[in-house]
Design a protein around this motif. Structure first.
Motif, PDB file in Angstrom:
ATOM      1  N   ASN A 232      13.553  18.397  -9.673  1.00  0.00           N
ATOM      2  CA  ASN A 232      12.265  17.964  -9.129  1.00  0.00           C
ATOM      3  C   ASN A 232      11.395  19.156  -8.755  1.00  0.00           C
ATOM      4  O   ASN A 232      10.175  19.145  -8.952  1.00  0.00           O
TER       5      ASN A 232
ATOM      6  N   ILE B 194       9.838  20.553 -11.911  1.00  0.00           N
ATOM      7  CA  ILE B 194       8.759  19.688 -12.396  1.00  0.00           C
ATOM      8  C   ILE B 194       7.519  19.840 -11.518  1.00  0.00           C
ATOM      9  O   ILE B 194       6.393  20.006 -12.014  1.00  0.00           O
TER      10      ILE B 194
ATOM     11  N   TYR C  94      10.242  11.114 -12.957  1.00  0.00           N
ATOM     12  CA  TYR C  94       9.085  12.000 -12.900  1.00  0.00           C
ATOM     13  C   TYR C  94       8.140  11.663 -11.743  1.00  0.00           C
ATOM     14  O   TYR C  94       6.971  12.030 -11.776  1.00  0.00           O
TER      15      TYR C  94
ATOM     16  N   ALA D 115       6.127  14.453 -10.084  1.00  0.00           N
ATOM     17  CA  ALA D 115       4.923  14.959 -10.754  1.00  0.00           C
ATOM     18  C   ALA D 115       3.676  14.303 -10.191  1.00  0.00           C
ATOM     19  O   ALA D 115       2.610  14.926 -10.140  1.00  0.00           O
TER      20      ALA D 115
END
Length: 301
Positions: free
Chosen positions: A76, A79, A165, A168
């Motif tokens: 994480n 990202i 995700y 993000a």
């Protein structure tokens, strides 16, 4: 009195309070944190001294780095850093490039771009938590509701609740908040290019694009490097924005800084300290090469 003592004594005496405070409250605490990370202090009884602790050396680091949960946190973090860094550099550079040309009401645009930077991450996180609401369809709100109103229903998604995700999505408010800062850095770089270089390029028959590509953009390399280091190390320490939008218990948005908070809250001081050391090493890997490059540049100047 020895000559060197007369020469260096007064300056050292002048800065000695700062050196003492720095040694105790920065390097001293870093040393204590590193020591704690190599113990088995995982319970409340051990943190209060009711049970003994012992050194386990690098065992905590091995357990963390092989843990799927912590690996997810590191993923994480990667990202978040890539999206945050890429977004701020892109928008910051574009805004600075546009403002470098003659623009009416430039001061107004600069204020608009820089305003988000004046807002705390906690305050903006409360607003963005509503904007990034995952409800869709009839219960949609925030950005999902906006997409629904303008006929872009296919853009609706669950934002930060996405397990893979979701982190993000939290980079979006971070980009909104820090792009103005990067813009200010690049704009200072643009304005620092000597006017003689611009005039010489025009006299050589260069178009505006050729002048920017071959003359001005190469001059911005030091500014770009500084922006990458500053924004990059800020992304590695992301905590307050994530806490404002998500919760510490949310698996999809946790990063090492969140893990450190959770470990500390459960009296697992050893693992919390180990996470802190890991973050320190990651930041050092980014910052030390920059400092070395800066030192070499100054020596060659």
């Amino acid at each position: 009195m020895p000559r060197n003592l007369r020469r260096w004594g007064p300056p050292l005496l002048l800065i000695s309070p700062s050196l003492i405070l720095l040694g105790v409250f920065v390097y001293g605490l870093l040393a204590i944190n590193a020591k704690t990370s190599m113990t088995d202090m995982h319970t409340a009884a051990q943190t209060t001294g009711r049970k003994p602790t012992s050194f386990v050396w690098l065992t905590n680091y091995g357990d963390l780095l092989t843990s799927p949960d912590f690996q997810h946190s590191l993923r994480n973090l990667v990202i978040y850093t890539v999206v945050f860094l890429g977004g701020t550099m892109l928008f910051g550079f574009l805004w600075a490039w546009l403002l470098d040309r003659p623009v009416r009401f430039e001061g107004v645009f600069r204020s608009i771009y820089l305003f988000p930077m004046a807002v705390s991450f906690v305050a903006s996180g409360v607003v963005w938590r509503w904007l990034l609401n995952s409800n869709q369809g009839e219960n949609a709100s925030g950005l999902n509701r906006l997409f629904q109103m303008v006929g872009l229903d296919f853009l609706q998604n669950n934002w930060w609740n996405n397990v893979n995700y979701g982190i993000a999505a939290i980079a979006i408010p971070a980009i909104w908040q820090l792009s103005g800062y990067v813009m200010a850095l690049f704009l200072a770089g643009f304005r620092g290019v000597p006017e003689e270089l611009r005039e010489a390029a025009k006299m050589d028959g260069s178009t505006t694009w050729q002048m920017y590509r071959h003359v001005i953009f190469p001059q911005l390399s030091p500014v770009a490097l500084s922006a990458v280091i500053i924004v990059g190390h800020m992304s590695l320490k992301a905590f307050d924005l994530i806490m404002s939008i998500s919760k510490p218990a949310n698996y999809q948005t946790k990063v090492p800084a969140i893990d450190m908070y959770v470990f500390k809250s459960s009296f697992n001081y050893a693992d919390a300290a180990a996470v802190g050391v890991i973050l320190l090493v990651i930041v050092a890997v980014l910052v030390i090469p920059y400092l070395v490059h800066l030192n070499r540049t100054e020596k060659n100047a």
